[in-house]
Write a protein that holds these residues in place. Sequence first.
Motif, PDB file in Angstrom:
ATOM      1  N   TYR A 207       0.946  -1.106  -0.124  1.00 27.45           N
ATOM      2  CA  TYR A 207       0.157  -0.151   0.149  1.00 27.45           C
ATOM      3  C   TYR A 207       0.889   1.390   0.143  1.00 27.45           C
ATOM      4  CZ  TYR A 207       1.239   0.292   4.974  1.00 27.45           C
ATOM      5  OH  TYR A 207       1.808   0.527   6.188  1.00 27.45           O
ATOM      6  N   GLY A 208       0.158   2.264  -0.211  1.00 30.98           N
ATOM      7  CA  GLY A 208       0.958   3.678  -0.053  1.00 30.98           C
ATOM      8  C   GLY A 208       1.911   3.683  -1.456  1.00 30.98           C
ATOM      9  N   GLU A 209       3.272   4.297  -1.061  1.00 30.81           N
ATOM     10  CA  GLU A 209       4.220   4.557  -2.114  1.00 30.81           C
ATOM     11  C   GLU A 209       4.577   3.093  -2.648  1.00 30.81           C
ATOM     12  OE1 GLU A 209       5.694   7.128  -3.239  1.00 30.81           O
ATOM     13  OE2 GLU A 209       4.742   8.467  -1.984  1.00 30.81           O
ATOM     14  N   GLU A 210       4.605   1.837  -1.939  1.00 34.43           N
ATOM     15  CA  GLU A 210       4.815   0.536  -2.254  1.00 34.43           C
ATOM     16  C   GLU A 210       3.913   0.358  -3.826  1.00 34.43           C
ATOM     17  OE1 GLU A 210       7.467  -1.472  -2.160  1.00 34.43           O
ATOM     18  OE2 GLU A 210       8.226   0.170  -0.433  1.00 34.43           O
ATOM     19  N   PHE A 211       2.573   0.658  -3.586  1.00 33.23           N
ATOM     20  CA  PHE A 211       1.726   0.192  -4.494  1.00 33.23           C
ATOM     21  C   PHE A 211       1.911   1.588  -5.751  1.00 33.23           C
ATOM     22  CE2 PHE A 211      -2.273   0.308  -6.589  1.00 33.23           C
ATOM     23  CZ  PHE A 211      -2.583  -0.797  -7.049  1.00 33.23           C
ATOM     24  N   LEU A 212       2.141   2.701  -5.313  1.00 31.76           N
ATOM     25  CA  LEU A 212       2.584   3.465  -6.521  1.00 31.76           C
ATOM     26  C   LEU A 212       3.576   3.041  -7.347  1.00 31.76           C
ATOM     27  CD1 LEU A 212       2.034   6.983  -4.592  1.00 31.76           C
ATOM     28  CD2 LEU A 212       0.554   5.781  -6.270  1.00 31.76           C
ATOM     29  N   LYS A 213       4.494   2.244  -6.758  1.00 25.62           N
ATOM     30  CA  LYS A 213       5.581   1.897  -7.535  1.00 25.62           C
ATOM     31  C   LYS A 213       5.334   0.883  -8.481  1.00 25.62           C
ATOM     32  CE  LYS A 213       9.312   2.404  -3.932  1.00 25.62           C
ATOM     33  NZ  LYS A 213      10.424   1.415  -3.114  1.00 25.62           N
ATOM     34  N   LEU A 214       4.278   0.283  -8.245  1.00 24.87           N
ATOM     35  CA  LEU A 214       3.610  -0.906  -8.962  1.00 24.87           C
ATOM     36  C   LEU A 214       2.813  -0.047 -10.328  1.00 24.87           C
ATOM     37  CD1 LEU A 214       1.962  -3.685  -6.970  1.00 24.87           C
ATOM     38  CD2 LEU A 214       4.155  -3.628  -7.894  1.00 24.87           C
ATOM     39  N   MET A 215       2.172   0.938  -9.903  1.00 21.96           N
ATOM     40  CA  MET A 215       1.521   1.821 -10.997  1.00 21.96           C
ATOM     41  C   MET A 215       2.668   2.291 -11.849  1.00 21.96           C
ATOM     42  SD  MET A 215      -1.502   3.545  -8.722  1.00 21.96           S
ATOM     43  CE  MET A 215      -2.329   3.859 -10.315  1.00 21.96           C
ATOM     44  N   ARG A 216       3.678   2.906 -11.362  1.00 26.79           N
ATOM     45  CA  ARG A 216       4.685   3.678 -12.223  1.00 26.79           C
ATOM     46  C   ARG A 216       5.179   2.391 -13.058  1.00 26.79           C
ATOM     47  NH1 ARG A 216       7.098   5.618  -8.067  1.00 26.79           N
ATOM     48  NH2 ARG A 216       5.657   7.490  -7.835  1.00 26.79           N
TER      49      ARG A 216
END
Length: 241
Positions: A207-216
């Motif tokens: 969740y959070g920044e870790e999930f944004l990494k997946l999106m990126r």
Amino acid sequence: MNTKTNPELGARKKESYKIFDEIAGTYDLLNHTLSMGIDIYWRKKMLKHLPKKDSINALDLATGTGDVPLTLVADPRVKKITGIDLSKGMVDIGIEKVKKKGLDKKIFLMLGDGVNIPSGDAAFDLTTISFGIRNFSDPQKSLHDIHRVLKKDGRVMIMEFSIPTNFIVRNVYFFYFRHLLPFIGNIVSKHKDAYTYLNKSVEDFPYGEEFLKLMRNAGFQDLKMIPLTFGIATLYIGDKK
């Protein structure tokens, strides 16, 4: 946060749709009751972040009983919504809900896999997922496929549970998710461990920044994350440029 998926949970995610088939009959009641109706408020938040387009063709993954399509259709810019889910039991209930509201000319629910999306390239203006991607067998692959099926300037909105940062809220959250929710959910749904699994899948998911990494990694840009209700849930937004 645990960034390494529990092997046992990983195996169950591949067939999680079977769990939802088994609890479909009580899912809506429990979903709204156990969240005290806040899930309805959360989904309405999506309406404030629709892509700036005059006509929107939307795709909802892990659509369940169709609550997200039934929310999105409130905006007149949303002309058509296709919802897909691997659980026939959930989709069948959703189809009846849509028919009762007379929206079966705008909302189309069907069986389909959110990891391997049955669609051509650049077909949708918007893709949404509400509390479903954590149950996908391969979330990263799903995000890549979402990017593929979105048109240029298309948007993805993903709502998922997260872990609150406030110490007091986090401890109340863990007590509720680890003990109270599974106890009530399993009894009412008459399933031995459906809601125990659902709780574990929340704590296991990035969740959070870790999930944004997946999106990126999937190619999304202009990423945003909007905490909901003290961070109990988060709305993630990304655009395809």
